[in-house]
Design a protein around this motif. Structure first.
Motif, PDB file in Angstrom:
ATOM      1  N   THR A  27      21.024   9.361 -10.100  1.00 61.05           N
ATOM      2  CA  THR A  27      21.093   8.765  -8.765  1.00 61.05           C
ATOM      3  C   THR A  27      21.594   9.777  -7.750  1.00 61.05           C
ATOM      4  N   LEU A  28      20.818   9.965  -6.711  1.00 59.39           N
ATOM      5  CA  LEU A  28      21.257  10.847  -5.620  1.00 59.39           C
ATOM      6  C   LEU A  28      22.283  10.107  -4.774  1.00 59.39           C
ATOM      7  N   GLY A  29      23.125  10.879  -4.090  1.00 57.18           N
ATOM      8  CA  GLY A  29      24.223  10.283  -3.324  1.00 57.18           C
ATOM      9  C   GLY A  29      23.750   9.519  -2.110  1.00 57.18           C
ATOM     10  N   GLU A  30      24.673   8.755  -1.570  1.00 56.73           N
ATOM     11  CA  GLU A  30      24.327   7.811  -0.514  1.00 56.73           C
ATOM     12  C   GLU A  30      23.655   8.503   0.670  1.00 56.73           C
ATOM     13  N   ALA A  31      22.610   7.853   1.156  1.00 52.86           N
ATOM     14  CA  ALA A  31      21.894   8.357   2.325  1.00 52.86           C
ATOM     15  C   ALA A  31      21.685   7.178   3.256  1.00 52.86           C
ATOM     16  N   SER A  32      21.718   7.461   4.532  1.00 56.00           N
ATOM     17  CA  SER A  32      21.682   6.367   5.495  1.00 56.00           C
ATOM     18  C   SER A  32      20.256   5.870   5.729  1.00 56.00           C
ATOM     19  N   VAL A  33      20.146   4.568   5.955  1.00 53.65           N
ATOM     20  CA  VAL A  33      18.837   4.001   6.292  1.00 53.65           C
ATOM     21  C   VAL A  33      18.573   4.143   7.787  1.00 53.65           C
ATOM     22  N   ASP A  34      19.599   4.577   8.520  1.00 51.37           N
ATOM     23  CA  ASP A  34      19.467   4.615   9.976  1.00 51.37           C
ATOM     24  C   ASP A  34      20.283   5.779  10.520  1.00 51.37           C
ATOM     25  N   GLN A  35      19.588   6.842  10.921  1.00 50.57           N
ATOM     26  CA  GLN A  35      20.294   8.036  11.415  1.00 50.57           C
ATOM     27  C   GLN A  35      20.868   7.815  12.813  1.00 50.57           C
ATOM     28  N   ASP A  36      20.476   6.724  13.474  1.00 55.24           N
ATOM     29  CA  ASP A  36      20.973   6.493  14.831  1.00 55.24           C
ATOM     30  C   ASP A  36      22.322   5.798  14.844  1.00 55.24           C
ATOM     31  N   ARG A  37      22.539   4.925  13.855  1.00 54.86           N
ATOM     32  CA  ARG A  37      23.773   4.142  13.886  1.00 54.86           C
ATOM     33  C   ARG A  37      24.448   4.033  12.523  1.00 54.86           C
ATOM     34  N   GLY A  38      23.743   4.439  11.472  1.00 54.80           N
ATOM     35  CA  GLY A  38      24.252   4.099  10.139  1.00 54.80           C
ATOM     36  C   GLY A  38      24.862   5.244   9.363  1.00 54.80           C
ATOM     37  N   ALA A  39      24.664   6.508   9.812  1.00 52.93           N
ATOM     38  CA  ALA A  39      25.113   7.643   8.996  1.00 52.93           C
ATOM     39  C   ALA A  39      26.637   7.716   8.988  1.00 52.93           C
ATOM     40  N   SER A  40      27.189   7.982   7.826  1.00 51.21           N
ATOM     41  CA  SER A  40      28.641   7.868   7.724  1.00 51.21           C
ATOM     42  C   SER A  40      29.332   9.136   7.257  1.00 51.21           C
ATOM     43  N   HIS A  41      28.604  10.208   7.110  1.00 48.65           N
ATOM     44  CA  HIS A  41      29.259  11.487   6.804  1.00 48.65           C
ATOM     45  C   HIS A  41      28.292  12.635   7.045  1.00 48.65           C
ATOM     46  N   PHE A  42      28.764  13.838   6.701  1.00 49.77           N
ATOM     47  CA  PHE A  42      27.971  15.030   7.031  1.00 49.77           C
ATOM     48  C   PHE A  42      26.872  15.339   6.021  1.00 49.77           C
ATOM     49  N   HIS A  43      26.953  14.734   4.826  1.00 54.80           N
ATOM     50  CA  HIS A  43      25.964  15.148   3.827  1.00 54.80           C
ATOM     51  C   HIS A  43      24.914  14.067   3.592  1.00 54.80           C
ATOM     52  N   ASN A  44      24.310  13.621   4.680  1.00 56.54           N
ATOM     53  CA  ASN A  44      23.279  12.601   4.597  1.00 56.54           C
ATOM     54  C   ASN A  44      21.904  13.230   4.507  1.00 56.54           C
ATOM     55  N   VAL A  45      21.241  12.994   3.393  1.00 60.59           N
ATOM     56  CA  VAL A  45      19.869  13.478   3.313  1.00 60.59           C
ATOM     57  C   VAL A  45      19.028  12.605   4.251  1.00 60.59           C
ATOM     58  N   ASN A  46      18.119  13.238   4.933  1.00 62.03           N
ATOM     59  CA  ASN A  46      17.348  12.543   5.967  1.00 62.03           C
ATOM     60  C   ASN A  46      16.197  11.753   5.329  1.00 62.03           C
ATOM     61  N   LEU A  47      16.275  10.436   5.421  1.00 60.32           N
ATOM     62  CA  LEU A  47      15.228   9.592   4.834  1.00 60.32           C
ATOM     63  C   LEU A  47      14.341   8.981   5.912  1.00 60.32           C
ATOM     64  N   GLN A  48      14.422   9.542   7.097  1.00 62.40           N
ATOM     65  CA  GLN A  48      13.592   9.021   8.174  1.00 62.40           C
ATOM     66  C   GLN A  48      12.484  10.006   8.552  1.00 62.40           C
ATOM     67  N   ASP A  49      12.676  11.249   8.214  1.00 65.78           N
ATOM     68  CA  ASP A  49      11.782  12.295   8.696  1.00 65.78           C
ATOM     69  C   ASP A  49      10.713  12.598   7.645  1.00 65.78           C
ATOM     70  N   ILE A  50       9.489  12.524   8.067  1.00 59.72           N
ATOM     71  CA  ILE A  50       8.372  12.726   7.140  1.00 59.72           C
ATOM     72  C   ILE A  50       8.368  14.148   6.560  1.00 59.72           C
ATOM     73  N   HIS A  51       8.981  15.087   7.304  1.00 54.67           N
ATOM     74  CA  HIS A  51       8.986  16.474   6.831  1.00 54.67           C
ATOM     75  C   HIS A  51       9.907  16.689   5.633  1.00 54.67           C
ATOM     76  N   ASN A  52      10.748  15.710   5.362  1.00 56.69           N
ATOM     77  CA  ASN A  52      11.609  15.836   4.178  1.00 56.69           C
ATOM     78  C   ASN A  52      10.901  15.339   2.918  1.00 56.69           C
ATOM     79  N   LEU A  53       9.784  14.644   3.104  1.00 61.06           N
ATOM     80  CA  LEU A  53       9.096  14.053   1.945  1.00 61.06           C
ATOM     81  C   LEU A  53       8.728  15.077   0.865  1.00 61.06           C
ATOM     82  N   PRO A  54       8.206  16.245   1.248  1.00 63.30           N
ATOM     83  CA  PRO A  54       7.854  17.201   0.184  1.00 63.30           C
ATOM     84  C   PRO A  54       9.058  17.600  -0.666  1.00 63.30           C
ATOM     85  N   TYR A  55      10.222  17.732  -0.019  1.00 60.53           N
ATOM     86  CA  TYR A  55      11.408  18.163  -0.778  1.00 60.53           C
ATOM     87  C   TYR A  55      11.900  17.032  -1.676  1.00 60.53           C
TER      88      TYR A  55
END
Ligand SMILES: Cc1cc2nc3c(=O)[nH]c(=O)nc-3n(C[C@H](O)[C@H](O)[C@H](O)COP(=O)(O)O)c2cc1C
Ligand code: SF4
Length: 662
Positions: free
Chosen positions: A61-89
């Motif tokens: 299990t990968l660590g917590e990631a926010s469902v909402d980068q506008d209001r929901g992110a709660s720390h500095f190590h949030n993998v971006n799950l909103q940006d399509i450019h992160n999909l390949p990684y």
């Protein structure tokens, strides 16, 4: 083949997914290090999680990631799950985990009240109940429109994850992030249909789950993490947590019991159970879940370190799988070693919280909202020197060398182990009659059992690797030179400091190291001088064995240099111990056979004592180490004598690095 832990290694079928065993690696946000500034995964993170999968776990299990980068992110190590450019990684990540035979999962969350405006464009956090946080941050009460948006964010994120190759995810309903805040009777004080009764408090999490199901269908597995206790008066406790799970059982596939509460500082060392807690403290939650008739698989987490415990809990029907975070940071090969009957090779975690706090950006003594970017450092493990540098290979030795190591403390043993693992011939010299150096004291202190296990692991590994150990042998340059080593690694460590305080040489004065080991020589009334880690631990130990302790510290705070989470528990233990009193801003002026005189801002005070214990730090034995510099063509220093007195993590990493250079 005779399998040592048959229940632990029995595959588990959940929906259409078959897990190869019952071992989950729990989410670890800090492990998502090496993110780009856009929150994209980098190669280093992928290697880290690939290693966990290669280590034999069934679910990674990968660590917590926010469902909402506008209001929901709660720390500095949030993998971006909103940006399509992160999909390949992310796809590379799921590929790597699946290729290694595990199932990839990721925890998703919304920070709610504890979302972090610094990473949310300065926007106020939202929560079921509006409030002002201790740092002055205003939290807005979430509106129904916003709830609707958040539910959509969860659903869209799950869909995004499906596209990245995930077949499941972990919904973070624990630790009082937004979903937990809604469910919490202490936190949710709404008077409308979203607050009050359990049915009302459960309404929003249920709406989120329904929305996810509509978006991703039935085959995508949902594991739901919940706190079986929030560790807060009036907070959620296990029975209500189970009732909630029964209400959503048709919407989720697995329940995962954790504990603790993001908003209560003292619950932090329970969320990540400290050395002061027993192993498997959350087992009772699994038992309760089964009693409540929960039918979906139950996973529990928290200080599960021994395969015997994991096997027993599953065999007795207390849970269906176990999740581990620090256990697998300390040893990603935990599952393979257990399965192959190499249990004694599992490297134990010492519960030092280094992996949590070094990368965490927490402020000394700060509260729940005190983050800063300034102190963000790195993700590293005290006992596993490979964490954080997993992409650097350590090749076997090209030429077998004779390596002499001076000093059998943690740095010396780690250097010996790594050198031997690389194929060198190693000799380890130790002047006392035992290995362990400064962590030897752990044998004598009840709450240092994780450190004791690690020390024993080092010793046993030294034995397994056939390293020649010379105990009771004071190494001298002549002795070492006479054996013609190719390399000398000096790990002479450090020695406790005795500052020039009048009377400190008295027969009633002893070093903390001796007070730990020779408890019978410590009188009833004790003054411990120095309240760093060692002084605090010594005070607690002496109080536990029936002494009355006064802890004296020159600084305004005790344990100032102790890591963030460890300090929370250490200070609480000291402050709540009726056998310990603490005097800060007190400078020790002199000692005599009746006690200690200290100078405080209010003037001089005399503190009566049968025994005075000195815990005023240590001094590196650098000159002693340097004496060996010309004993071999190659010479290295490692541990305290190289860098000055530091902690176990530095000693281990230093010893490891020295042996990698050969
Ligand atoms: C470095 C680190 C990072 C963690 N990050 C998360 C996280 O992102 N989300 C979460 O729910 N729990 C997180 N945890 C908590 C773990 O998942 C786990 O519940 C807790 O550490 C207890 O398990 P353990 O005793 O096996 O470490 C983290 C723990 C550690 C040590
Ligand atoms: S040894 Fe310390 S740093 Fe390593 S996993 Fe355990 S708590 Fe984390």
């Amino acid at each position: 083949m005779n399998r040592p832990y048959p229940h632990l290694f029995k595959p588990l079928q959940v929906g259409k997914l078959r897990f190869r065993n019952r071992i989950w690696t729990a989410p670890t946000a800090q492990a998502m290090h090496f993110l780009t500034s856009e929150g994209y995964l980098r190669h280093e993170s992928i290697e880290h999680f690939r290693n966990r999968a290669l280590g034999g776990a069934a679910c990674v299990t990968l660590g917590e990631a926010s469902v909402d980068q506008d209001r929901g992110a709660s720390h500095f190590h949030n993998v971006n799950l909103q940006d399509i450019h992160n999909l390949p990684y992310l796809t590379q990540m799921t590929d790597a985990i699946h290729q290694a035979g595990a199932i990839a999962s990721i925890e998703i969350e919304h920070g709610g009240k504890y979302a972090f405006p610094q990473v949310n464009g300065g926007r106020n956090p939202i929560a079921p109940t509006g409030c002002v946080l201790p740092n002055g941050q205003i939290v807005d009460e979430i509106t129904e429109d916003q709830m609707d948006e958040v539910a959509d964010h969860f659903a869209e994120t799950c869909h995004y994850l499906q596209n990245a190759g995930f077949k499941m995810c972990l919904i973070h309903g624990a630790h009082q992030w937004l979903l937990g805040q809604f469910l919490s009777p202490a936190e949710n004080r709404r008077k409308d249909k979203w607050g009050g009764s359990l049915e009302n408090r459960a309404r929003f999490p249920m709406m989120v789950l329904d929305r996810i199901r509509q978006r991703v269908g039935r085959d995508f597995l949902l594991e739901y993490r919940i706190s079986g206790t929030e560790g807060q008066p009036g907070g959620l406790e296990i029975d209500e947590a189970c009732e909630f799970i029964k209400m959503v059982e048709d919407k989720i596939d697995m329940v995962h019991f954790s504990r603790g509460n993001r908003g209560v500082l003292r619950s932090r060392p329970e969320m990540f159970p400290s050395e002061f807690m027993p192993k498997c403290p959350n087992e009772y939650m699994g038992i309760a879940a089964k009693k409540h008739g929960i039918r979906i698989p139950v996973i529990i987490v928290g200080s599960i370190t021994d395969p015997e415990d994991a096997e027993r809990m599953i065999a007795e029907g207390h849970c269906d799988a176990v999740a581990m975070a620090r256990t697998v940071i300390a040893d990603p090969e935990w599952a393979n070693k257990a399965r192959l009957g190499k249990r004694e090779e599992i490297r134990p975690c010492i519960k030092c919280f280094n992996c949590l706090d070094e990368k965490n950006g927490r402020i000394f003594g700060g509260g729940i909202t005190s983050f800063t970017r300034d102190v963000v450092k790195r993700y590293a493990c005290s006992v596993n020197p490979r964490i954080g540098i997993e992409t650097d290979g350590i090749p076997p030795a090209t030429e077998k060398k004779v390596v002499s190591i001076i000093g059998g403390g943690p740095a010396g043993m780690q250097a010996a182990i790594t050198a031997a693992e690389r194929g060198h011939e190693v000799r380890l010299y130790e002047k006392s009659d035992h290995l362990g150096g400064q962590i030897f004291f752990a044998d004598f202190v009840s709450f240092k059992y994780p450190l004791m296990e690690f020390k024993n692991w080092l010793i046993s590994r030294v034995g397994q690797l056939g390293i020649k150990v010379f105990l009771n042998t004071e190494a001298t340059p002549e002795l070492i030179e006479a054996s013609y080593p190719d390399v000398v690694i000096a790990c002479t460590g450090s020695r406790p400091d005795l500052p020039p305080i009048p009377g400190i040489e008295g027969s009633n004065v002893m070093l903390a190291a001796n007070a730990f080991v020779n408890r019978e020589t410590v009188g009833k009334k004790v003054v411990v001088v120095g309240a760093g880690d060692t002084g605090c631990e010594c005070a607690l130990h002496l109080a536990e064995i029936g002494r009355d302790v006064t802890l004296v510290e020159m600084d305004e705070f005790i344990a100032r240099r102790t890591g963030y989470t460890q300090r929370i528990v250490l200070v609480e233990k000291i402050e709540t111990n009726e056998h310990i009193s603490c005097i800060t801003r007190a400078c020790c002026k002199r000692a005599d056979d009746r006690g200690v005189t200290v100078e405080t801002p209010e003037g001089e005070r005399f503190l009566e004592a049968d025994t005075i214990v000195v815990a005023l730090g240590t001094r590196a034995l650098q000159d002693e180490a340097e004496a060996f510099r010309d004993c071999a063509p190659t010479f290295w220093l490692a541990g305290d004598c190289a860098e000055g007195p530091k902690n176990v993590r530095h000693a281990i990493r230093n010893g490891y690095d020295a042996a990698c250079r050969l």
